[in-house]
Design a protein around this motif. Sequence first.
Motif, PDB file in Angstrom:
ATOM      1  N   TYR A   1     -45.042  17.120 -14.646  1.00 33.73           N
ATOM      2  CA  TYR A   1     -46.337  17.532 -14.112  1.00 33.73           C
ATOM      3  C   TYR A   1     -47.274  18.144 -15.153  1.00 33.73           C
ATOM      4  CZ  TYR A   1     -44.473  16.688  -9.453  1.00 33.73           C
ATOM      5  OH  TYR A   1     -43.940  16.089  -8.330  1.00 33.73           O
ATOM      6  N   VAL A   2     -46.734  18.727 -16.218  1.00 33.02           N
ATOM      7  CA  VAL A   2     -47.589  19.367 -17.225  1.00 33.02           C
ATOM      8  C   VAL A   2     -47.846  18.425 -18.405  1.00 33.02           C
ATOM      9  CG1 VAL A   2     -47.841  21.322 -18.785  1.00 33.02           C
ATOM     10  CG2 VAL A   2     -46.763  21.654 -16.549  1.00 33.02           C
ATOM     11  N   PHE A   3     -46.770  17.866 -18.976  1.00 37.15           N
ATOM     12  CA  PHE A   3     -46.913  17.000 -20.148  1.00 37.15           C
ATOM     13  C   PHE A   3     -46.876  15.519 -19.788  1.00 37.15           C
ATOM     14  CE2 PHE A   3     -44.438  20.708 -22.035  1.00 37.15           C
ATOM     15  CZ  PHE A   3     -45.579  21.371 -22.434  1.00 37.15           C
ATOM     16  N   GLY A   4     -46.621  15.222 -18.528  1.00 34.17           N
ATOM     17  CA  GLY A   4     -46.371  13.837 -18.154  1.00 34.17           C
ATOM     18  C   GLY A   4     -47.514  12.891 -18.420  1.00 34.17           C
ATOM     19  N   ARG A   5     -48.762  13.309 -18.145  1.00 31.21           N
ATOM     20  CA  ARG A   5     -49.893  12.406 -18.338  1.00 31.21           C
ATOM     21  C   ARG A   5     -50.064  12.051 -19.810  1.00 31.21           C
ATOM     22  NH1 ARG A   5     -53.874  11.030 -15.008  1.00 31.21           N
ATOM     23  NH2 ARG A   5     -53.311  12.683 -13.528  1.00 31.21           N
ATOM     24  N   ALA A   6     -49.957  13.048 -20.689  1.00 32.22           N
ATOM     25  CA  ALA A   6     -50.143  12.799 -22.124  1.00 32.22           C
ATOM     26  C   ALA A   6     -48.983  11.999 -22.703  1.00 32.22           C
ATOM     27  CB  ALA A   6     -50.295  14.116 -22.866  1.00 32.22           C
ATOM     28  N   LEU A   7     -47.757  12.424 -22.415  1.00 31.79           N
ATOM     29  CA  LEU A   7     -46.596  11.726 -22.956  1.00 31.79           C
ATOM     30  C   LEU A   7     -46.416  10.366 -22.300  1.00 31.79           C
ATOM     31  CD1 LEU A   7     -44.048  14.695 -23.187  1.00 31.79           C
ATOM     32  CD2 LEU A   7     -45.340  13.642 -25.036  1.00 31.79           C
ATOM     33  N   GLY A   8     -46.653  10.308 -20.994  1.00 31.36           N
ATOM     34  CA  GLY A   8     -46.467   9.056 -20.283  1.00 31.36           C
ATOM     35  C   GLY A   8     -47.421   7.976 -20.742  1.00 31.36           C
ATOM     36  N   SER A   9     -48.658   8.346 -21.026  1.00 26.37           N
ATOM     37  CA  SER A   9     -49.620   7.338 -21.491  1.00 26.37           C
ATOM     38  C   SER A   9     -49.227   6.782 -22.848  1.00 26.37           C
ATOM     39  CB  SER A   9     -51.019   7.953 -21.566  1.00 26.37           C
ATOM     40  OG  SER A   9     -51.046   9.027 -22.508  1.00 26.37           O
ATOM     41  N   GLY A  10     -48.517   7.601 -23.643  1.00 23.71           N
ATOM     42  CA  GLY A  10     -48.098   7.148 -24.958  1.00 23.71           C
ATOM     43  C   GLY A  10     -46.980   6.128 -24.921  1.00 23.71           C
ATOM     44  N   ILE A  11     -46.194   6.127 -23.834  1.00 23.35           N
ATOM     45  CA  ILE A  11     -45.099   5.153 -23.728  1.00 23.35           C
ATOM     46  C   ILE A  11     -45.328   4.181 -22.579  1.00 23.35           C
ATOM     47  CG2 ILE A  11     -43.419   6.705 -24.755  1.00 23.35           C
ATOM     48  CD1 ILE A  11     -42.321   7.239 -21.965  1.00 23.35           C
ATOM     49  N   GLY A  12     -46.560   4.174 -22.047  1.00 16.26           N
ATOM     50  CA  GLY A  12     -46.900   3.202 -21.028  1.00 16.26           C
ATOM     51  C   GLY A  12     -46.604   3.634 -19.616  1.00 16.26           C
ATOM     52  N   GLY A  13     -46.513   4.948 -19.367  1.00 14.69           N
ATOM     53  CA  GLY A  13     -46.238   5.440 -18.023  1.00 14.69           C
ATOM     54  C   GLY A  13     -47.101   6.623 -17.685  1.00 14.69           C
ATOM     55  N   THR A  14     -47.122   7.010 -16.412  1.00 13.46           N
ATOM     56  CA  THR A  14     -47.884   8.168 -15.963  1.00 13.46           C
ATOM     57  C   THR A  14     -47.005   9.039 -15.111  1.00 13.46           C
ATOM     58  OG1 THR A  14     -48.644   6.919 -14.031  1.00 13.46           O
ATOM     59  CG2 THR A  14     -50.073   6.934 -15.953  1.00 13.46           C
ATOM     60  N   PRO A  15     -47.338  10.331 -14.953  1.00 11.17           N
ATOM     61  CA  PRO A  15     -46.528  11.195 -14.111  1.00 11.17           C
ATOM     62  C   PRO A  15     -46.558  10.750 -12.661  1.00 11.17           C
ATOM     63  CG  PRO A  15     -48.537  12.309 -14.776  1.00 11.17           C
ATOM     64  CD  PRO A  15     -48.489  11.033 -15.540  1.00 11.17           C
ATOM     65  N   ALA A  16     -45.465  11.050 -11.943  1.00 13.09           N
ATOM     66  CA  ALA A  16     -45.404  10.699 -10.537  1.00 13.09           C
ATOM     67  C   ALA A  16     -46.523  11.395  -9.784  1.00 13.09           C
ATOM     68  CB  ALA A  16     -44.048  11.105  -9.952  1.00 13.09           C
ATOM     69  N   GLY A  17     -47.165  10.687  -8.914  1.00 15.57           N
ATOM     70  CA  GLY A  17     -48.241  11.269  -8.136  1.00 15.57           C
ATOM     71  C   GLY A  17     -49.608  11.032  -8.736  1.00 15.57           C
ATOM     72  N   ALA A  18     -49.671  10.589 -10.004  1.00 11.15           N
ATOM     73  CA  ALA A  18     -50.956  10.316 -10.640  1.00 11.15           C
ATOM     74  C   ALA A  18     -51.338   8.864 -10.386  1.00 11.15           C
ATOM     75  CB  ALA A  18     -50.875  10.574 -12.147  1.00 11.15           C
ATOM     76  N   ALA A  19     -52.611   8.567 -10.610  1.00 12.52           N
ATOM     77  CA  ALA A  19     -53.064   7.191 -10.437  1.00 12.52           C
ATOM     78  C   ALA A  19     -52.352   6.282 -11.431  1.00 12.52           C
ATOM     79  CB  ALA A  19     -54.579   7.114 -10.650  1.00 12.52           C
ATOM     80  N   GLY A  20     -51.784   5.216 -10.924  1.00 11.16           N
ATOM     81  CA  GLY A  20     -51.094   4.277 -11.807  1.00 11.16           C
ATOM     82  C   GLY A  20     -49.609   4.283 -11.633  1.00 11.16           C
ATOM     83  N   GLY A  21     -49.053   5.198 -10.827  1.00  4.70           N
ATOM     84  CA  GLY A  21     -47.620   5.137 -10.564  1.00  4.70           C
ATOM     85  C   GLY A  21     -46.848   6.274 -11.163  1.00  4.70           C
ATOM     86  N   GLY A  22     -45.533   6.142 -11.137  1.00  2.00           N
ATOM     87  CA  GLY A  22     -44.655   7.210 -11.586  1.00  2.00           C
ATOM     88  C   GLY A  22     -43.715   6.761 -12.669  1.00  2.00           C
ATOM     89  N   GLU A  23     -44.165   5.948 -13.642  1.00  2.00           N
ATOM     90  CA  GLU A  23     -43.284   5.380 -14.643  1.00  2.00           C
ATOM     91  C   GLU A  23     -42.673   6.424 -15.567  1.00  2.00           C
ATOM     92  OE1 GLU A  23     -46.273   4.343 -13.972  1.00  2.00           O
ATOM     93  OE2 GLU A  23     -46.195   2.227 -13.389  1.00  2.00           O
ATOM     94  N   TYR A  24     -43.418   7.481 -15.889  1.00  2.00           N
ATOM     95  CA  TYR A  24     -42.867   8.455 -16.837  1.00  2.00           C
ATOM     96  C   TYR A  24     -41.692   9.218 -16.248  1.00  2.00           C
ATOM     97  CZ  TYR A  24     -42.493  11.982 -20.456  1.00  2.00           C
ATOM     98  OH  TYR A  24     -42.008  12.781 -21.455  1.00  2.00           O
ATOM     99  N   ILE A  25     -41.735   9.539 -14.972  1.00  2.00           N
ATOM    100  CA  ILE A  25     -40.588  10.199 -14.348  1.00  2.00           C
ATOM    101  C   ILE A  25     -39.369   9.288 -14.408  1.00  2.00           C
ATOM    102  CG2 ILE A  25     -41.228   9.396 -12.031  1.00  2.00           C
ATOM    103  CD1 ILE A  25     -39.462  12.703 -12.901  1.00  2.00           C
ATOM    104  N   ASP A  26     -39.591   7.977 -14.321  1.00  2.00           N
ATOM    105  CA  ASP A  26     -38.487   7.038 -14.441  1.00  2.00           C
ATOM    106  C   ASP A  26     -37.905   7.043 -15.851  1.00  2.00           C
ATOM    107  OD1 ASP A  26     -38.701   6.247 -11.804  1.00  2.00           O
ATOM    108  OD2 ASP A  26     -40.055   4.581 -12.257  1.00  2.00           O
ATOM    109  N   TYR A  27     -38.753   7.339 -16.850  1.00  2.66           N
ATOM    110  CA  TYR A  27     -38.258   7.399 -18.227  1.00  2.66           C
ATOM    111  C   TYR A  27     -37.496   8.695 -18.492  1.00  2.66           C
ATOM    112  CZ  TYR A  27     -38.014   7.278 -23.282  1.00  2.66           C
ATOM    113  OH  TYR A  27     -37.532   7.281 -24.571  1.00  2.66           O
ATOM    114  N   ILE A  28     -38.060   9.827 -18.086  1.00  4.20           N
ATOM    115  CA  ILE A  28     -37.450  11.107 -18.474  1.00  4.20           C
ATOM    116  C   ILE A  28     -36.293  11.531 -17.576  1.00  4.20           C
ATOM    117  CG2 ILE A  28     -39.542  11.978 -19.533  1.00  4.20           C
ATOM    118  CD1 ILE A  28     -39.856  13.797 -17.014  1.00  4.20           C
ATOM    119  N   ALA A  29     -36.241  11.053 -16.334  1.00  5.94           N
ATOM    120  CA  ALA A  29     -35.209  11.535 -15.415  1.00  5.94           C
ATOM    121  C   ALA A  29     -33.793  11.350 -15.962  1.00  5.94           C
ATOM    122  CB  ALA A  29     -35.364  10.861 -14.052  1.00  5.94           C
ATOM    123  N   PRO A  30     -33.421  10.194 -16.537  1.00  8.69           N
ATOM    124  CA  PRO A  30     -32.063  10.091 -17.091  1.00  8.69           C
ATOM    125  C   PRO A  30     -31.773  11.123 -18.171  1.00  8.69           C
ATOM    126  CG  PRO A  30     -33.020   7.909 -16.813  1.00  8.69           C
ATOM    127  CD  PRO A  30     -34.133   8.893 -16.576  1.00  8.69           C
TER     128      PRO A  30
END
Length: 266
Positions: A45-74
């Motif tokens: 929720y805090v770093f997800g938008r910045a980090l997620g955009s760098g690897i092609g994902g966005t934080p869950a709940g943001a426009a565009g999906g929840g790909e970054y949570i799928d990356y960091i959760a493991p």
Amino acid sequence: MSAQSYAVRDAMTMLRRNLKHAQRYPSMSVSTLAMPVLMLLLFNYVFGRALGSGIGGTPAGAAGGGEYIDYIAPGIILMAATSGAVSTAVSVCSDMTEGIVNRFRTMAISRASFLTGHVVGSVLQTLASIALVVGIALAIGFRPSATAVEWIAAAGLLALLVLALTWLAAGIGLVTKNVETASNIPLPLTFLPFLGSAIVPPESMPTGLRWFAEYQPFTPVIETLRGLLMGTEIGNDGYAAVAWCLGLTLLGYLWARSAFQRGARR
């Protein structure tokens, strides 16, 4: 009853003792769970938008999906596996320094039951913490594509990793002189996944750090876990992950057994 049956009975007694102790003094268990949960929420929720955009994902709940949570959760799930090492080291050190082990040694119980009870109890508590972290990750948008067999394989890998780290932590608890030291030494294990592929791909790191991230023991475990849960390529990481876990388990077991035997001869 055979000697082996007595040893199993004594180990079960020690296991019940450690589980009841954790139930009566839950602060360490809560802190073990709190760290990975806070990291999961922070990075999503805090770093997800910045980090997620760098690897092609966005934080869950943001426009565009929840790909970054799928990356960091493991990676955060693996961090939950490492967090249990601190409580194991503290618990073993506390028993060693408070004199209860000397009392156990005067009783007709299996010598191996002390370590077995601590290790099995800590593994069960850590696996329960991992299950809670997985539940929270699912609640905030983690969407794994794993089949039932892949979930079982992921659980087996995590259990093997937890066993390895628990034996290492038991060795730390046996050789440290006080609980403060015992609580500090395992902390690097908790944060070592950050220097792997838990938060960002190693390809995004400077050359020296990238080399370390690619060859440290937690990276193949994270990539194997990510591959099992999200369907990404595993390659040789699966073999490397199992080899690291088995090697660390053997190292931790031999170290803890040797340290306990040296203590018994004092």
